[in-house]
Scaffold this motif. Structure first.
Motif, short mmCIF file in Angstrom:
data_model
loop_
_atom_site.label_atom_id
_atom_site.label_comp_id
_atom_site.label_asym_id
_atom_site.label_seq_id
_atom_site.Cartn_x
_atom_site.Cartn_y
_atom_site.Cartn_z
N ALA A 1 8.85 -28.38 -38.27
CA ALA A 1 9.58 -28.53 -37.01
C ALA A 1 11.09 -28.45 -37.25
O ALA A 1 11.81 -27.81 -36.47
CB ALA A 1 9.22 -29.87 -36.36
N ARG B 1 10.17 -33.14 -32.73
CA ARG B 1 9.38 -32.00 -32.28
C ARG B 1 8.05 -31.83 -33.02
O ARG B 1 7.24 -30.99 -32.65
CB ARG B 1 10.19 -30.71 -32.42
CG ARG B 1 11.46 -30.66 -31.58
CD ARG B 1 12.10 -29.30 -31.65
NE ARG B 1 13.41 -29.28 -31.01
CZ ARG B 1 14.18 -28.21 -30.92
NH1 ARG B 1 13.77 -27.05 -31.44
NH2 ARG B 1 15.37 -28.27 -30.35
N ALA B 2 7.84 -32.62 -34.07
CA ALA B 2 6.63 -32.44 -34.88
C ALA B 2 5.38 -32.82 -34.09
O ALA B 2 5.37 -33.81 -33.35
CB ALA B 2 6.72 -33.28 -36.14
#
Length: 427
Positions: free
Chosen positions: A66, A284-285
């Motif tokens: 990410a 965002r992972a």
């Protein structure tokens, strides 16, 4: 004509499963042979970050990807095992490998192998490396399958960086009976002069890693020595020799994810990436079956107003991490649905969860030859102080729980294989 239906790759994968009588057979000889026959794709990969460890490899890789992608990089990623579809293991330049490409690569590797013994993991790892070598990208993330020293991924002569996540007891039948012995296998990914980010370790593990690094001239970036990470005021605070970062908390749930995030930030900082990439890595992972809240699908509908959570952790350290995560989620009656493999330390996994659950429903893992019978899981749970019953399926267990507590928090846990089946059946 190539078979491009989903059944195409499934048929090849089924054939490849029969090429070696042992599922796990740790040696690199077969891997070197097939890579040579394929023209050595491992020598043509974009810069490699190689990740080993007992817990947190997948989460760490997901956050690294990410962060790198947020910085504009094209990233290959290899992970195992898969949850619902084999294609999850191979991500080419940011996208899951297509059915057509996977089938063609597997056919090519099968032909190159010529029917001689090779394990399923070895030949599919070779296929992934072939895919990565043929597609332009900026980075390659390789997650070790088992151990490190003799793992099929350990064929990269000079990775750009290595990462060793926390080492604990797991797979003792292959890696050794002590944390120190297992750490020696994990440290097998160290390469002369290549820096290594090291997560939180027991003293016995760290001593082994440091000794191996000293022999190879490996610069180490060790948690608690060269960098520090902590949760403060709902934020993640990271500090190393270049300064302090005040970052958002990890999107992935659990106190242990702060340590995983710390390894990722240490890695990104060492590689020259800035604060924006570090923040994106945390926020965002996505990584399924790691304290994942299920929000739609047949099982969720069956649960009604109850919460449905999923975690694939399966060893004592994972049990402790799950327990700590539950403690941080606030007071709420928690019920467990648990299925495990017969190769795991069931008591060690369940022990930290005693006292944190109203009751456990033990299930078998459908379609898994090494599943522990539900009755055996139930008996171990009872011995560890949990109230426990058996259920014929996850769905049956959900129904039994919501009949008693419609507002329950239900956690399905104990195995990535069980988690994969749940994700498949839940759509």
């Amino acid at each position: 004509m190539a078979v491009t239906s989903p059944r195409g790759s499934d048929l090849v994968l089924q054939r490849l499963m029969s090429l070696h009588p042992k599922i796990i057979d740790l040696t690199l000889d077969r891997m070197w042979r097939i890579l040579a026959d394929l023209g050595h794709p491992e020598r043509a990969l974009p810069p490699v970050i190689h990740i080993a460890g007992t817990n947190g490899k997948g989460s760490t890789q997901a956050m690294l990807r990410a962060g790198l992608e947020a910085a504009g990089a094209r990233v290959h990623a290899y992970t195992s095992p898969h949850l619902a579809r084999f294609h999850e293991r191979i991500r080419v330049a940011g996208e899951l490998i297509s059915e057509e490409a996977l089938t063609a690569l597997l056919d090519e590797c099968e032909a190159a192998n010529g029917g001689v013994p090779i394990t399923f993991f070895e030949i599919t790892t070779a296929a992934a490396m072939l895919a990565f070598a043929r597609t332009s990208a900026d980075w390659t993330l390789l997650e070790v399958g088992l151990g490190g020293r003799l793992d099929a991924t350990n064929v990269i002569e000079a990775p750009r960086l290595t990462v060793i996540t926390p080492v604990s007891l797991d797979h003792q039948q292959y890696l050794g009976e002590t944390v120190g012995e297992i750490a020696g296998e994990k440290a097998g990914i160290l390469k002369r002069g290549v820096p290594c980010v090291v997560g939180r370790q027991e003293d016995a593990a760290l001593e082994v890693i440091e000794a191996k690094a000293a022999r190879l001239g490996v610069p180490l970036l060790v948690q608690g020595q060269h960098w520090h990470v902590a949760a403060e005021g709902g934020r993640l605070v990271f500090q190393d020799e270049t300064g302090l970062l005040d970052l958002p908390p990890p999107r992935l749930l659990g106190a242990h994810q702060y340590d995983n995030a710390g390894m990722v930030v240490a890695a990104l900082r060492h590689l020259g990436f800035g604060e924006d990439a570090c923040a994106a890595a945390l926020t965002r992972a996505e990584w399924p079956a790691r304290m994942q809240r299920l929000v739609s699908g047949p099982l969720v509908e069956l649960a009604g107003t109850a919460q449905l959570w999923l975690d694939g952790g399966h060893n004592p350290s994972a049990g402790e991490a799950i327990a700590a995560t539950l403690d941080g989620m606030g007071a709420h009656p928690t019920w467990l649905i648990c299925g495990m493999l017969n190769t795991k330390d069931v008591a060690g996994f369940l022990r930290p969860l005693a006292g944190r659950a109203e009751r456990l429903y033990a299930v078998g893992i459908p379609g898994e030859a090494n599943t522990l019978p539900a009755e055996a899981t139930r008996d171990v749970a009872r011995a560890e102080g949990l109230e426990a019953e058996t259920a014929g399926s996850v769905a049956e267990a959900v129904q039994a729980i919501v009949a008693q507590d419609p507002a329950a928090r239900i956690l399905i846990c104990g195995s990535l294989y069980l988690a994969g089946r749940v994700l498949q059946e839940n759509g």
